[in-house]
Design an enzyme around this catalytic site. Structure first.
Site, PDB file in Angstrom:
ATOM      1  N   HIS A 101     -37.916 -10.355  24.949  1.00  0.00           N
ATOM      2  CA  HIS A 101     -37.575 -10.262  26.375  1.00  0.00           C
ATOM      3  C   HIS A 101     -37.955  -8.851  26.814  1.00  0.00           C
ATOM      4  O   HIS A 101     -37.824  -7.901  26.033  1.00  0.00           O
ATOM      5  CB  HIS A 101     -36.074 -10.366  26.647  1.00  0.00           C
ATOM      6  N   ASP A 104     -35.459  -6.270  25.877  1.00  0.00           N
ATOM      7  CA  ASP A 104     -35.271  -5.969  24.441  1.00  0.00           C
ATOM      8  C   ASP A 104     -36.068  -4.739  24.054  1.00  0.00           C
ATOM      9  O   ASP A 104     -35.630  -3.930  23.234  1.00  0.00           O
ATOM     10  CB  ASP A 104     -35.808  -7.092  23.531  1.00  0.00           C
ATOM     11  N   GLU A 232     -36.964 -23.755  28.101  1.00  0.00           N
ATOM     12  CA  GLU A 232     -36.159 -23.932  26.873  1.00  0.00           C
ATOM     13  C   GLU A 232     -34.812 -24.572  27.228  1.00  0.00           C
ATOM     14  O   GLU A 232     -33.950 -23.930  27.828  1.00  0.00           O
ATOM     15  CB  GLU A 232     -35.948 -22.567  26.215  1.00  0.00           C
ATOM     16  N   GLU A 268     -35.138 -25.652  20.912  1.00  0.00           N
ATOM     17  CA  GLU A 268     -34.358 -24.878  19.941  1.00  0.00           C
ATOM     18  C   GLU A 268     -33.402 -25.814  19.204  1.00  0.00           C
ATOM     19  O   GLU A 268     -32.663 -26.585  19.832  1.00  0.00           O
ATOM     20  CB  GLU A 268     -33.576 -23.762  20.646  1.00  0.00           C
ATOM     21  N   HIS A 271     -29.751 -25.625  20.170  1.00  0.00           N
ATOM     22  CA  HIS A 271     -29.505 -26.126  21.522  1.00  0.00           C
ATOM     23  C   HIS A 271     -29.491 -27.657  21.521  1.00  0.00           C
ATOM     24  O   HIS A 271     -28.723 -28.278  22.256  1.00  0.00           O
ATOM     25  CB  HIS A 271     -30.575 -25.634  22.494  1.00  0.00           C
ATOM     26  N   ASP A 296     -37.868 -22.947  18.831  1.00  0.00           N
ATOM     27  CA  ASP A 296     -37.004 -21.869  18.368  1.00  0.00           C
ATOM     28  C   ASP A 296     -36.282 -22.407  17.146  1.00  0.00           C
ATOM     29  O   ASP A 296     -35.383 -23.254  17.252  1.00  0.00           O
ATOM     30  CB  ASP A 296     -36.009 -21.443  19.454  1.00  0.00           C
ATOM     31  N   ASP A 307     -23.422 -21.622  20.003  1.00  0.00           N
ATOM     32  CA  ASP A 307     -24.787 -21.343  19.556  1.00  0.00           C
ATOM     33  C   ASP A 307     -24.741 -20.267  18.467  1.00  0.00           C
ATOM     34  O   ASP A 307     -24.814 -19.080  18.764  1.00  0.00           O
ATOM     35  CB  ASP A 307     -25.561 -20.839  20.792  1.00  0.00           C
ATOM     36  N   ASP A 309     -26.886 -19.698  16.110  1.00  0.00           N
ATOM     37  CA  ASP A 309     -28.211 -19.121  15.812  1.00  0.00           C
ATOM     38  C   ASP A 309     -28.363 -18.724  14.351  1.00  0.00           C
ATOM     39  O   ASP A 309     -28.775 -17.609  14.029  1.00  0.00           O
ATOM     40  CB  ASP A 309     -28.468 -17.888  16.698  1.00  0.00           C
ATOM     41  N   ASP A 339     -35.383 -17.780  16.322  1.00  0.00           N
ATOM     42  CA  ASP A 339     -34.351 -17.303  17.259  1.00  0.00           C
ATOM     43  C   ASP A 339     -33.033 -17.348  16.488  1.00  0.00           C
ATOM     44  O   ASP A 339     -32.218 -18.250  16.674  1.00  0.00           O
ATOM     45  CB  ASP A 339     -34.331 -18.199  18.504  1.00  0.00           C
TER      46      ASP A 339
END
Ligand code: XUL
Ligand code: CO
Length: 436
Positions: A101, A104, A232, A268, A271, A296, A307, A309, A339
């Site tokens: 991003h 980031d 996404e 993802e 998700h 992802d 989430d 991750d 991700d």
């Protein structure tokens, strides 16, 4: 470069018998499978936000992870050091792609103009590092959800001023993604959703989101950015109702607003499971509708409803995912972006390596299994057999809409009770386990 991860050497393939935790057991980048190398099939990407900016904070406490590239008090120095650390990491791990991003890689300043200047400085460095390392940008994106101004969304914000700010951010993020040769650009609707209909005009907000995406498409043409746009899906978190909730919902949105030509999906795994679907379901939906773009790659936790991750480790899951991706023709612009974040207690730099090595090996095994499944054609044959009735003259007539209710009633009155067949689920599950 050997400055930020001095204890780690380049990660090599040592084969399944290796006991070295800092080696690949299954991922051999140049090994050919079905005419392409593993690297070409899997197109691994490392995400910047969790891997380099995530420090293990959770709702109950701040970060636990101390990184040597975060040492400076000057945020731009931290940004530069982090970028160098990231490229050292990508190179040592042997991945071909990264994702980020805008916020980031460069910290936000007091004004948009100053923020953009900071971004330009870091992007210039990133361009050189990409050139030196051969690592490419899988996709870029905008963080239009962390800053306070986006508390009620970006493109779906009740305020047109916030909409304009988001558009300005996206414009710049698209420009820098293009500058870095990005193969794609992701729209994840960070806070595009709502908490209560008592204060929300949902229809109007969705019209605005579509307008924002149309503006992005226009601008993409204007600057001749050739990367693929992705949406996404995610059903909840941060908002209770995220607008892009799952693949089916995104497909309907893209159709309604005439955006289907310009967007594919970035699916993802975590998700998908939050939406009450399996990862494979979401992938298959995209393949069936020609909208699978990128992935992802992560996983959730069966016992937690958010989430998490986590790094993908489940070979069953990676096998089924790769089976569907290969059947769908494989990646073109997309790839497998991790991700993912290490757990709060995994505080050492080597944990980042262990985590990614395990995930890459898990997908390498998934790829090898999927290729064998495709070659064996057993599942394809089982499906073919199950639907064989549709390949008869009678079935074809229905599919071609050459008959209607009247003819079907006449047929049923004449032929009586249909024969039923076993779905053979358990037999097929056993067959699948034979590949794993
Ligand atoms: C959030 C998420 C994002 C997107 C990029 O759940 O997955 O990191 O991938 O904005
Ligand atoms: Co994501």
């Amino acid at each position: 470069m050997n400055k930020f991860f001095p204890k780690i050497k380049n990660i090599k393939f040592e084969g399944p018998d290796s006991k070295n935790p800092l080696a690949f057991k299954h991922y051999k980048a140049n090994q050919k499978i079905m005419g392409k190398t593993m690297a070409e099939h899997l197109r691994f990407g490392v995400c910047y936000w969790h891997t380099f900016k995530g420090l293990g904070s959770d709702p109950f406490g701040p970060g636990t992870i101390i990184r040597n590239y975060n040492a400076s008090n000057d945020p731009m120095q931290v940004a530069e050091d982090t970028l160098h650390a990231a490229f050292e990491f990508f190179t040592k791990l042997g991945v071909n792609f990264w994702c980020f991003h805008d916020r980031d890689i460069a910290p936000e300043a007091d004004t948009l103009a100053e923020t953009n200047k900071r971004l330009d400085k870091i992007v210039k460095m990133a361009k050189q590092l990409q050139k030196d390392s051969g690592v490419n940008l899988l996709w870029g994106t905008t963080n239009a959800f962390s800053h306070r101004r986006f508390l009620a969304g970006a493109g779906t914000n009740p305020s047109p001023q916030v909409f304009a700010y988001a558009a300005s951010q996206i414009k710049k993020a698209m420009e820098v993604t293009k500058e870095l040769g990005g193969q794609g650009y992701v729209f994840w609707g960070g806070r595009e959703g709502y908490e209560t209909l008592l204060n929300t005009d949902m229809g109007r907000e969705l019209d605005h989101l579509a307008a924002l995406l149309h503006m992005a498409v226009d601008y993409k043409k204007k600057i001749r950015f050739k990367g693929q746009f992705y949406i996404e899906p995610k059903p909840k978190e941060p908002t209770k109702h995220q607008y892009d909730s799952d693949a089916g919902n995104c497909f309907a949105f893209l159709q309604k607003y005439d955006l289907l030509d310009d967007f594919k999906l970035n699916i993802e795994a975590n998700h998908a499971t939050l939406a009450g679907h399996s990862f494979q379901h979401e992938l298959q939906f995209c393949v069936d509708n020609g909208i699978l773009g990128s992935v992802d790659a992560n996983r959730g936790d069966l016992f937690l409803g958010w989430d998490t991750d986590q790094f993908p480790t489940d070979i069953y899951d990676t096998t089924l995912a790769m089976y569907i991706i290969l059947k769908g023709g494989g990646f073109t612009t997309g790839g497998l972006n991790f991700d993912v974040k290490v757990r709060r207690q995994s505080i050492d730099p080597e944990d980042l390596f262990y985590a990614h090595i395990g995930a890459m090996d898990a997908f390498a095994r998934g790829l090898k299994n999927a290729a064998k499944m495709l070659k064996g054609k057993k599942f394809e044959r089982a499906i073919q057999k199950r639907y064989a009735g549709w390949d008869t003259a009678f079935g074809r007539k229905i599919e071609r809409k050459q008959v209607g209710f009247k003819e079907l009633e006449a047929y049923t009155l004449k032929n009586g009770e249909p024969e039923v067949q076993s779905g053979r689920q358990e037999m097929l599950e056993n067959l699948l386990n034979g590949y794993i």
